[in-house]
Design an enzyme around this catalytic site. Structure first.
Site, mmCIF file in Angstrom:
data_model
loop_
_atom_site.group_PDB
_atom_site.id
_atom_site.type_symbol
_atom_site.label_atom_id
_atom_site.label_comp_id
_atom_site.label_asym_id
_atom_site.label_seq_id
_atom_site.Cartn_x
_atom_site.Cartn_y
_atom_site.Cartn_z
ATOM 1 N N CYS A 91 0.520 -0.970 -0.498
ATOM 2 C CA CYS A 91 -0.086 -0.035 0.101
ATOM 3 C C CYS A 91 0.583 1.175 -0.144
ATOM 4 O O CYS A 91 0.627 2.608 -0.610
ATOM 5 C CB CYS A 91 -1.008 0.135 1.298
ATOM 6 N N HIS A 342 -8.761 2.948 -3.225
ATOM 7 C CA HIS A 342 -7.079 2.931 -2.610
ATOM 8 C C HIS A 342 -6.808 1.956 -3.375
ATOM 9 O O HIS A 342 -6.658 1.248 -3.676
ATOM 10 C CB HIS A 342 -7.288 2.316 -0.770
ATOM 11 N N CYS A 372 -1.338 3.279 6.956
ATOM 12 C CA CYS A 372 -0.820 1.302 6.566
ATOM 13 C C CYS A 372 -0.414 0.531 5.568
ATOM 14 O O CYS A 372 -0.294 1.263 4.783
ATOM 15 C CB CYS A 372 -1.689 0.792 8.081
#
Length: 386
Positions: A91, A342, A372
């Site tokens: 991520c 995302h 995160c």
């Protein structure tokens, strides 16, 4: 050590991954479009001066494989003398791209870098071809690869209720829609070719993923998706599935001055940190503390925050752990990933660009972007206006 500045930051609109506006547009094309637009927006820059293209992408297979950074730069018509590398910190990939470029500039290994990231989650889903070694379960909890279950655990540990999550999820959509109506996305979104519902070519100028009708009450009717019996995390309080790309023009302060380009922010501090994969969403807490220490700052010095909204339970746990619950009027003022989605490799430079625009709009000096990372990591960057 050379000072690192960001001159420009842009992104595509966010398209829905399921039958969305970018269903017929490839990840390389989204990336190449931004690479070209960065140059259009900054004509004083000679493309030959770019040292490297550093691009974040998580699912490096199919159209996103074989070094998409290089593929996209060639597709964009950038000089063949420019390097290109694709990085993967899950991520945090495009924030990692920013960190790698910054480190190179600080140490004198190049003056100008084009960084960013992309993820087409409609074409290459997150769990496509995932194959964890079963022996991994000797060292980590069995469900550590299930992001939703890690958010469930983190929420329980920090007392994040279902009601708090629903309110935060609704807030994300409301603030993202308010930002759209007020034109606060205009300086970061670059209109991008896509296709409408009939398949006709269309110029996409706005995010497709935001649901302005969302309320905490409507979210409260959704069933938990990861732990159907005892869970609190729903689709409505999880980051949406979307397709998109983001980009930044990063250079030394000296080079920006030489070219007559106006720096928007400088890098004040940056860090990565690890945590237990079973509570992977906690990663922003140690990463933020490390970045602040390196910057010589405290959490009280931060005037605006961008927490990536992987899940409401996760983001709120970090807000609580960093003791900034009383600063919600400084956190994610344009909403976040719950509303926008995302796209994994895109998000790091996306939230950073959003923060930079908000810092300018709110006329504040110090901002923090943090996120995160799956399997237990966090990444954070402290920016200061110049």
């Amino acid at each position: 050590m050379n000072e690192v500045v960001i001159v420009d930051c842009i992104r595509t609109p966010m398209g829905r991954s399921k039958a969305g506006v970018f269903r017929n547009v490839r990840a390389e094309a989204l990336s190449a479009h931004l690479m070209k637009q960065i140059l259009v927006r900054n004509p004083a820059l000679n493309p030959e001066d770019i040292e490297d293209v550093i691009w974040g992408c998580v699912k490096q297979t199919k159209e996103q494989g074989f070094n998409i950074a290089r593929n996209a730069s060639l597709l964009a018509g950038l000089p063949k003398s420019i390097g290109g590398v694709t990085v993967n910190r899950l991520c945090g990939s495009s924030m990692e791209a920013l960190h790698q470029a910054s480190t190179s500039i600080m140490s004198g290994q190049g003056d100008v870098f084009l960084i960013g990231g992309v993820e087409h989650m409609g074409h290459v889903p997150m769990m496509y071809d995932v194959d964890f070694d079963p022996a991994l379960n000797k060292n980590i909890a069995l469900a550590s690869g299930n992001m939703g279950l890690t958010a469930e655990l983190l929420g329980k540990q920090h007392g994040i209720t279902r009601e708090m999550q629903d309110a935060f999820g609704a807030r994300s959509h409301q603030k993202a829609h308010e930002a759209h109506l007020a034109g606060r996305w205009d300086n970061e979104i670059v209109a991008t070719q896509g296709h409408d519902a009939t398949g006709a070519l269309t110029l996409v100028e706005h995010d497709e993923v935001i649901r302005p009708e969302t309320t905490a009450e409507s979210l409260s009717a959704l069933r938990p998706v990861f732990d159907p019996v005892n869970g609190t995390v729903t689709a409505g309080t999880s980051s949406a599935l979307s397709d998109g790309a983001s980009a930044m023009l990063v250079m030394s302060a000296a080079k920006a001055k030489e070219l007559g380009l106006t720096p928007r922010v400088k890098i004040r501090g940056m860090a990565v940190a690890g945590c237990d994969p079973a509570t992977m969403g906690f990663g922003p807490v140690p990463a933020t503390k490390k970045a602040l220490k390196r910057a010589g700052l405290s959490i009280a010095d931060i005037e605006l925050f961008e927490f990536n909204e992987a899940f409401a339970a996760q983001a709120l746990s970090c807000v609580r752990s960093l003791k900034v619950e009383d600063k919600m009027d400084q956190i994610n003022l344009n909403g976040g990933a719950i509303a926008l989605g995302h796209p994994l490799g895109c998000s790091g430079s996306r939230i950073s660009g959003t923060l930079i625009n908000l810092m300018e709009g709110q006329d504040v000096n110090i901002g923090l972007a943090t996120m995160c990372i799956g399997l237990g990591q966090g990444i954070a960057t402290v920016f200061e206006r110049v």
